[in-house]
Design an enzyme around this catalytic site. Sequence first.
Site, PDB file in Angstrom:
ATOM      1  N   LYS A   9       0.826  -1.202   0.000  1.00 29.15           N
ATOM      2  CA  LYS A   9       0.000   0.000   0.000  1.00 29.15           C
ATOM      3  C   LYS A   9       0.871   1.268   0.000  1.00 29.15           C
ATOM      4  O   LYS A   9       2.081   1.210   0.278  1.00 29.15           O
ATOM      5  CB  LYS A   9      -0.942  -0.054   1.201  1.00 29.15           C
ATOM      6  CG  LYS A   9      -1.973  -1.189   1.095  1.00 29.15           C
ATOM      7  CD  LYS A   9      -2.913  -1.222   2.304  1.00 29.15           C
ATOM      8  CE  LYS A   9      -4.002  -2.279   2.141  1.00 29.15           C
ATOM      9  NZ  LYS A   9      -4.914  -2.333   3.306  1.00 29.15           N
ATOM     10  N   TYR A  49     -12.422  -2.538  -3.693  1.00 31.62           N
ATOM     11  CA  TYR A  49     -12.944  -2.543  -2.327  1.00 31.62           C
ATOM     12  C   TYR A  49     -14.477  -2.467  -2.284  1.00 31.62           C
ATOM     13  O   TYR A  49     -15.040  -2.024  -1.276  1.00 31.62           O
ATOM     14  CB  TYR A  49     -12.327  -1.384  -1.531  1.00 31.62           C
ATOM     15  CG  TYR A  49     -10.930  -1.677  -0.993  1.00 31.62           C
ATOM     16  CD1 TYR A  49     -10.666  -2.845  -0.251  1.00 31.62           C
ATOM     17  CD2 TYR A  49      -9.883  -0.795  -1.194  1.00 31.62           C
ATOM     18  CE1 TYR A  49      -9.394  -3.110   0.250  1.00 31.62           C
ATOM     19  CE2 TYR A  49      -8.607  -1.045  -0.676  1.00 31.62           C
ATOM     20  CZ  TYR A  49      -8.371  -2.213   0.039  1.00 31.62           C
ATOM     21  OH  TYR A  49      -7.114  -2.475   0.552  1.00 31.62           O
ATOM     22  N   ARG A  85      -1.682 -14.589   3.683  1.00 33.30           N
ATOM     23  CA  ARG A  85      -2.406 -13.925   4.777  1.00 33.30           C
ATOM     24  C   ARG A  85      -1.674 -14.148   6.104  1.00 33.30           C
ATOM     25  O   ARG A  85      -1.602 -13.250   6.943  1.00 33.30           O
ATOM     26  CB  ARG A  85      -3.843 -14.464   4.876  1.00 33.30           C
ATOM     27  CG  ARG A  85      -4.733 -14.157   3.682  1.00 33.30           C
ATOM     28  CD  ARG A  85      -5.325 -12.765   3.681  1.00 33.30           C
ATOM     29  NE  ARG A  85      -6.278 -12.534   4.732  1.00 33.30           N
ATOM     30  CZ  ARG A  85      -7.052 -11.444   4.798  1.00 33.30           C
ATOM     31  NH1 ARG A  85      -6.974 -10.492   3.853  1.00 33.30           N
ATOM     32  NH2 ARG A  85      -7.879 -11.276   5.775  1.00 33.30           N
ATOM     33  N   THR A  91      -5.607  -7.924  10.277  1.00 29.72           N
ATOM     34  CA  THR A  91      -5.943  -6.625   9.672  1.00 29.72           C
ATOM     35  C   THR A  91      -5.483  -5.460  10.547  1.00 29.72           C
ATOM     36  O   THR A  91      -4.966  -4.458  10.053  1.00 29.72           O
ATOM     37  CB  THR A  91      -7.468  -6.549   9.450  1.00 29.72           C
ATOM     38  OG1 THR A  91      -7.871  -7.685   8.669  1.00 29.72           O
ATOM     39  CG2 THR A  91      -7.857  -5.268   8.730  1.00 29.72           C
ATOM     40  N   ARG A 102       2.423  -6.880   9.017  1.00 33.13           N
ATOM     41  CA  ARG A 102       1.680  -5.829   9.711  1.00 33.13           C
ATOM     42  C   ARG A 102       2.111  -5.728  11.173  1.00 33.13           C
ATOM     43  O   ARG A 102       2.162  -4.633  11.747  1.00 33.13           O
ATOM     44  CB  ARG A 102       0.178  -6.093   9.596  1.00 33.13           C
ATOM     45  CG  ARG A 102      -0.387  -5.802   8.202  1.00 33.13           C
ATOM     46  CD  ARG A 102      -1.753  -6.431   8.040  1.00 33.13           C
ATOM     47  NE  ARG A 102      -2.478  -5.982   6.846  1.00 33.13           N
ATOM     48  CZ  ARG A 102      -3.586  -6.549   6.424  1.00 33.13           C
ATOM     49  NH1 ARG A 102      -4.120  -7.590   7.064  1.00 33.13           N
ATOM     50  NH2 ARG A 102      -4.210  -6.099   5.346  1.00 33.13           N
ATOM     51  N   ASN A 112      -2.348   0.047   6.931  1.00 35.22           N
ATOM     52  CA  ASN A 112      -1.833  -1.259   7.358  1.00 35.22           C
ATOM     53  C   ASN A 112      -0.962  -1.993   6.337  1.00 35.22           C
ATOM     54  O   ASN A 112      -0.987  -3.211   6.227  1.00 35.22           O
ATOM     55  CB  ASN A 112      -2.968  -2.138   7.898  1.00 35.22           C
ATOM     56  CG  ASN A 112      -3.949  -2.550   6.832  1.00 35.22           C
ATOM     57  OD1 ASN A 112      -3.850  -2.090   5.693  1.00 35.22           O
ATOM     58  ND2 ASN A 112      -4.877  -3.424   7.182  1.00 35.22           N
ATOM     59  N   HIS A 115      -2.096  -5.343   1.245  1.00 35.89           N
ATOM     60  CA  HIS A 115      -3.355  -6.050   0.980  1.00 35.89           C
ATOM     61  C   HIS A 115      -3.034  -7.456   0.494  1.00 35.89           C
ATOM     62  O   HIS A 115      -2.069  -7.658  -0.246  1.00 35.89           O
ATOM     63  CB  HIS A 115      -4.162  -5.330  -0.108  1.00 35.89           C
ATOM     64  CG  HIS A 115      -5.274  -6.176  -0.655  1.00 35.89           C
ATOM     65  ND1 HIS A 115      -6.502  -6.256  -0.042  1.00 35.89           N
ATOM     66  CD2 HIS A 115      -5.327  -7.032  -1.711  1.00 35.89           C
ATOM     67  CE1 HIS A 115      -7.264  -7.111  -0.716  1.00 35.89           C
ATOM     68  NE2 HIS A 115      -6.580  -7.595  -1.732  1.00 35.89           N
ATOM     69  N   GLU A 126      -9.503 -10.153  -8.080  1.00 38.68           N
ATOM     70  CA  GLU A 126      -8.576  -9.032  -7.880  1.00 38.68           C
ATOM     71  C   GLU A 126      -7.432  -9.047  -8.899  1.00 38.68           C
ATOM     72  O   GLU A 126      -7.026  -7.993  -9.394  1.00 38.68           O
ATOM     73  CB  GLU A 126      -8.047  -9.069  -6.442  1.00 38.68           C
ATOM     74  CG  GLU A 126      -9.160  -8.777  -5.433  1.00 38.68           C
ATOM     75  CD  GLU A 126      -8.766  -9.024  -3.986  1.00 38.68           C
ATOM     76  OE1 GLU A 126      -7.616  -9.449  -3.727  1.00 38.68           O
ATOM     77  OE2 GLU A 126      -9.618  -8.788  -3.104  1.00 38.68           O
TER      78      GLU A 126
HETATM   79  P1  DAT Z   1      -7.930  -7.186   5.129  1.00 37.24           P
HETATM   80  O1  DAT Z   1      -7.153  -6.083   4.432  1.00 37.24           O
HETATM   81  O2  DAT Z   1      -7.149  -7.782   6.248  1.00 37.24           O
HETATM   82  O3  DAT Z   1      -8.469  -8.209   4.171  1.00 37.24           O
HETATM   83  P2  DAT Z   1     -10.632  -6.136   5.285  1.00 37.24           P
HETATM   84  O4  DAT Z   1     -10.866  -6.745   3.942  1.00 37.24           O
HETATM   85  O5  DAT Z   1     -11.616  -6.428   6.368  1.00 37.24           O
HETATM   86  O6  DAT Z   1      -9.184  -6.493   5.840  1.00 37.24           O
HETATM   87  O7  DAT Z   1     -10.575  -4.553   5.138  1.00 37.24           O
HETATM   88  C1  DAT Z   1      -9.928  -3.964   4.016  1.00 37.24           C
HETATM   89  C2  DAT Z   1      -9.127  -2.786   4.498  1.00 37.24           C
HETATM   90  O8  DAT Z   1     -10.005  -1.789   5.002  1.00 37.24           O
HETATM   91  C3  DAT Z   1      -8.179  -3.098   5.649  1.00 37.24           C
HETATM   92  O9  DAT Z   1      -6.942  -3.601   5.210  1.00 37.24           O
HETATM   93  C4  DAT Z   1      -8.043  -1.760   6.307  1.00 37.24           C
HETATM   94  C5  DAT Z   1      -9.413  -1.131   6.114  1.00 37.24           C
HETATM   95  N1  DAT Z   1     -10.254  -1.354   7.307  1.00 37.24           N
HETATM   96  C6  DAT Z   1     -10.922  -2.477   7.636  1.00 37.24           C
HETATM   97  N2  DAT Z   1     -11.574  -2.332   8.802  1.00 37.24           N
HETATM   98  C7  DAT Z   1     -11.307  -1.069   9.215  1.00 37.24           C
HETATM   99  C8  DAT Z   1     -11.670  -0.291  10.342  1.00 37.24           C
HETATM  100  N3  DAT Z   1     -12.459  -0.795  11.306  1.00 37.24           N
HETATM  101  N4  DAT Z   1     -11.190   0.975  10.446  1.00 37.24           N
HETATM  102  C9  DAT Z   1     -10.389   1.500   9.483  1.00 37.24           C
HETATM  103  N5  DAT Z   1     -10.008   0.821   8.379  1.00 37.24           N
HETATM  104  C10 DAT Z   1     -10.455  -0.439   8.241  1.00 37.24           C
HETATM  105 MG    MG Z   2      -9.874  -8.030   2.671  1.00 37.43          MG
END
Ligand code: DAT
Ligand code: MG
Length: 149
Positions: A9, A49, A85, A91, A102, A112, A115, A126
């Site tokens: 990212k 997203y 992962r 996350t 992370r 974070n 991805h 994707e």
């Molecule tokens: P991951 O990236 O681990 O697959 P995700 O798909 O649930 O997680 O969410 C996508 C991204 O969105 C994640 O990397 C960071 C952001 N995100 C998720 N939950 C969040 C939250 N509660 N507050 C802020 N950003 C968040």
């Molecule tokens: Mg995700």
Amino acid sequence: MEQTYLMIKPDAVQRGLCGEIVTRFEKKGLKLIAMKLMVIPKETAETHYGEHKGKKFYDSLIAYITSGPVLAMVWEGDNAVQVCRNIMGKTNPQESAPGTIRGDYGMVTGVNIIHGSDSPESAKREIGIFFKPEELCSYDRTLDKWTYE
Ligand code: DAT
Ligand code: MG
């Protein structure tokens, strides 16, 4: 072999962490299939997203992921989605184990580092968003006979 979509990212690109992060996947034994440094157009970020549309963090997520170049990548290996992962960590970087990307480099969920696709189905979707089929490299590594039984 399974493929997964990984993306370093904008924060990690800015912080000069690309090399260290790529090294972790290489050393694990995963195979790099495609790689592209790019600034993601807003519409592409919204497609990627889409599952998070409507959530309270959605707008800041789109702003963050389009704020500078990302390093888009495809990696291949046995069970690659889950293996990657695991290497990435949870996350929320404050809950990610030390030793994960992370866990070692991040401080907050909204910034974070990396991805990674969450299932083989997501990976296919994707990879298709970010790469044309002809951009995926198919090749053999002599190393693989020392990586797999
Ligand atoms: P991951 O990236 O681990 O697959 P995700 O798909 O649930 O997680 O969410 C996508 C991204 O969105 C994640 O990397 C960071 C952001 N995100 C998720 N939950 C969040 C939250 N509660 N507050 C802020 N950003 C968040
Ligand atoms: Mg995700």
